[in-house]
Scaffold this motif. Structure first.
Motif, mmCIF file in Angstrom:
data_model
loop_
_atom_site.group_PDB
_atom_site.id
_atom_site.type_symbol
_atom_site.label_atom_id
_atom_site.label_comp_id
_atom_site.label_asym_id
_atom_site.label_seq_id
_atom_site.Cartn_x
_atom_site.Cartn_y
_atom_site.Cartn_z
ATOM 1 N N ALA A 143 0.940 -1.189 -0.102
ATOM 2 C CA ALA A 143 -0.030 -0.145 -0.041
ATOM 3 C C ALA A 143 0.986 1.459 0.068
ATOM 4 N N PRO A 144 0.627 2.346 -0.684
ATOM 5 C CA PRO A 144 1.255 3.664 -0.733
ATOM 6 C C PRO A 144 1.487 4.150 0.674
ATOM 7 N N LEU A 145 2.565 4.478 1.119
ATOM 8 C CA LEU A 145 2.784 5.385 2.367
ATOM 9 C C LEU A 145 2.170 6.604 2.294
ATOM 10 N N LEU A 146 2.199 7.340 1.247
ATOM 11 C CA LEU A 146 1.517 8.627 1.233
ATOM 12 C C LEU A 146 0.580 8.861 -0.003
ATOM 13 N N SER A 147 -0.416 9.567 -0.134
ATOM 14 C CA SER A 147 -1.000 9.884 -1.237
ATOM 15 C C SER A 147 -0.421 11.106 -1.813
ATOM 16 N N VAL A 148 -0.861 11.468 -3.092
ATOM 17 C CA VAL A 148 -0.386 12.754 -3.868
ATOM 18 C C VAL A 148 -0.918 13.936 -2.835
ATOM 19 N N SER A 149 -2.158 13.911 -2.487
ATOM 20 C CA SER A 149 -2.594 15.040 -1.750
ATOM 21 C C SER A 149 -1.983 15.075 -0.320
ATOM 22 N N GLN A 150 -1.530 14.122 0.315
ATOM 23 C CA GLN A 150 -0.851 14.022 1.671
ATOM 24 C C GLN A 150 0.591 14.740 1.330
ATOM 25 N N LEU A 151 1.475 14.232 0.270
ATOM 26 C CA LEU A 151 2.444 14.999 -0.177
ATOM 27 C C LEU A 151 2.663 16.598 -0.471
ATOM 28 N N GLU A 152 1.251 16.758 -1.041
ATOM 29 C CA GLU A 152 1.132 18.203 -1.340
ATOM 30 C C GLU A 152 1.020 18.915 -0.111
ATOM 31 N N SER A 153 0.155 18.283 1.022
ATOM 32 C CA SER A 153 0.109 18.976 2.083
ATOM 33 C C SER A 153 1.112 19.466 3.021
ATOM 34 N N ILE A 154 2.248 18.603 2.902
ATOM 35 C CA ILE A 154 3.341 18.525 3.794
ATOM 36 C C ILE A 154 4.445 19.197 2.720
ATOM 37 N N LEU A 155 4.209 19.569 1.712
ATOM 38 C CA LEU A 155 5.451 19.970 0.838
ATOM 39 C C LEU A 155 5.804 21.502 1.308
ATOM 40 N N PRO A 156 4.864 22.262 1.743
ATOM 41 C CA PRO A 156 5.264 23.657 2.125
ATOM 42 C C PRO A 156 6.153 23.895 3.238
ATOM 43 N N ARG A 203 12.165 25.602 2.599
ATOM 44 C CA ARG A 203 13.587 26.031 2.833
ATOM 45 C C ARG A 203 14.849 24.889 2.876
ATOM 46 N N LYS A 204 14.272 23.468 2.577
ATOM 47 C CA LYS A 204 15.244 22.398 2.418
ATOM 48 C C LYS A 204 15.776 22.045 0.859
ATOM 49 N N ASN A 205 17.046 21.648 0.997
ATOM 50 C CA ASN A 205 17.420 21.002 0.053
ATOM 51 C C ASN A 205 16.539 20.020 -0.853
ATOM 52 N N GLY A 206 16.244 20.211 -2.180
ATOM 53 C CA GLY A 206 15.610 19.361 -2.707
ATOM 54 C C GLY A 206 14.129 19.603 -2.843
ATOM 55 N N TYR A 207 13.702 20.756 -2.203
ATOM 56 C CA TYR A 207 12.203 21.201 -2.269
ATOM 57 C C TYR A 207 11.860 21.353 -3.771
ATOM 58 N N LEU A 208 12.570 22.142 -4.601
ATOM 59 C CA LEU A 208 12.137 22.276 -6.014
ATOM 60 C C LEU A 208 12.037 21.153 -6.933
ATOM 61 N N LYS A 209 12.996 20.195 -6.572
ATOM 62 C CA LYS A 209 12.672 18.895 -7.256
ATOM 63 C C LYS A 209 11.544 18.302 -6.945
ATOM 64 N N LEU A 210 11.370 18.161 -5.648
ATOM 65 C CA LEU A 210 9.994 17.421 -5.031
ATOM 66 C C LEU A 210 8.928 17.951 -5.747
ATOM 67 N N GLU A 211 8.816 19.585 -5.637
ATOM 68 C CA GLU A 211 7.735 20.091 -6.135
ATOM 69 C C GLU A 211 7.432 19.932 -7.571
ATOM 70 N N ALA A 212 8.477 19.734 -8.481
ATOM 71 C CA ALA A 212 8.466 19.455 -9.764
ATOM 72 C C ALA A 212 8.143 18.095 -10.059
ATOM 73 N N ALA A 213 8.603 17.121 -9.168
ATOM 74 C CA ALA A 213 8.208 15.580 -9.378
ATOM 75 C C ALA A 213 6.899 15.536 -9.281
ATOM 76 N N LEU A 214 6.285 16.104 -8.152
ATOM 77 C CA LEU A 214 4.747 16.108 -7.858
ATOM 78 C C LEU A 214 3.771 16.382 -9.085
ATOM 79 N N ARG A 215 4.296 16.943 -10.051
ATOM 80 C CA ARG A 215 3.520 17.264 -11.049
ATOM 81 C C ARG A 215 3.126 15.957 -11.937
ATOM 82 N N TYR A 216 3.978 15.073 -11.788
ATOM 83 C CA TYR A 216 3.935 13.942 -12.626
ATOM 84 C C TYR A 216 3.376 12.567 -11.778
ATOM 85 N N VAL A 217 3.263 12.761 -10.506
ATOM 86 C CA VAL A 217 2.910 11.699 -9.720
ATOM 87 C C VAL A 217 1.391 11.510 -9.667
ATOM 88 N N ARG A 218 0.987 10.173 -9.914
ATOM 89 C CA ARG A 218 -0.552 9.865 -9.780
ATOM 90 C C ARG A 218 -0.841 8.692 -8.844
#
Length: 211
Positions: free
Chosen positions: A25-38, A42-57
């Motif tokens: 089962a998935p550890l996190l849903s897309v909506s959960q990842l989006e909710s904790i992203l903010p 200020r952490k390393n990798g934030y922009l990459k994670l934000e970009a990757a979320l555009r392609y996650v389903r």
């Protein structure tokens, strides 16, 4: 520490995992990842994670389905086929005729593509080798495909061998585009290289990830 506490809270409440990658089962849903992203702004990798979320389903039930979704859903500039309007493991309520055929009230489509005006909805069913080796399972899928066709869906049975063959894959993509009445998206001049790079990273044995 707040972002760490939020992440630990999600992981602590996650379901116990089966040892098989295909059944986890998935550890996190897309909506959960989006909710904790903010909280990681200020952490390393934030922009990459934000970009990757555009392609996650949400919704992939196996590595095969996840791989297919990536190849179908990534933009041409990422080496994908450029489809966007599809969902994974969508429940479809059957018509009365289809219910009689299958003796069930609904089925779950692996990938369901929504058409443009003048097109028809397309269901892509990811066919594992196990299904092809099992006559009863194969016949059940054939009946299911026929029932869905009576409801106006066009069903494409996708094998891993077809997905792995670049020529066969291109044929499948173009076939689906025509059924959906989609125009071919604009591709960068170096699309072939981008596509090969994406496939080299996606079409692997996912059991080896992280090792």
């Amino acid at each position: 520490m707040r972002y760490q506490n939020l992440l630990h809270e999600f992981l602590d409440n996650a379901p116990v995992l089966d040892s098989s990658l295909c059944k986890r089962a998935p550890l996190l849903s897309v909506s959960q990842l989006e909710s904790i992203l903010p909280n990681f702004k200020r952490k390393n990798g934030y922009l990459k994670l934000e970009a990757a979320l555009r392609y996650v389903r949400d919704g992939a039930a196996s590595p095969f389905e996840a791989q297919a979704a990536i190849l179908f859903g990534f933009s041409c500039y990422k080496g994908g086929a450029g489809f966007s309007n599809f969902s994974l493991n969508r429940r479809i309520i059957l018509s009365r005729r289809a219910k009689h055929m299958l003796q069930k009230n609904y089925v779950v489509a692996d990938l369901l593509f929504e058409p443009n005006d003048g097109g028809v909805p397309v269901i892509v069913e990811c066919q594992s080798k196990l299904i092809h080796d099992n006559k009863a399972s194969y016949l059940a899928y054939a009946d299911r495909a026929l029932a869905l066709e009576t409801m106006g869906y066009h069903v494409v049975l996708l094998t891993y061998a077809t997905m792995s063959s670049l020529k066969a894959w291109h044929s499948v993509v173009e076939h689906i585009r025509k059924k959906l009445n989609y125009s071919k998206p604009r591709q960068p001049q170096d699309f072939e290289l981008r596509e090969l790079d994406l496939r080299r990273n996606v079409l692997i044995d996912w059991k080896t990830l992280g090792f």
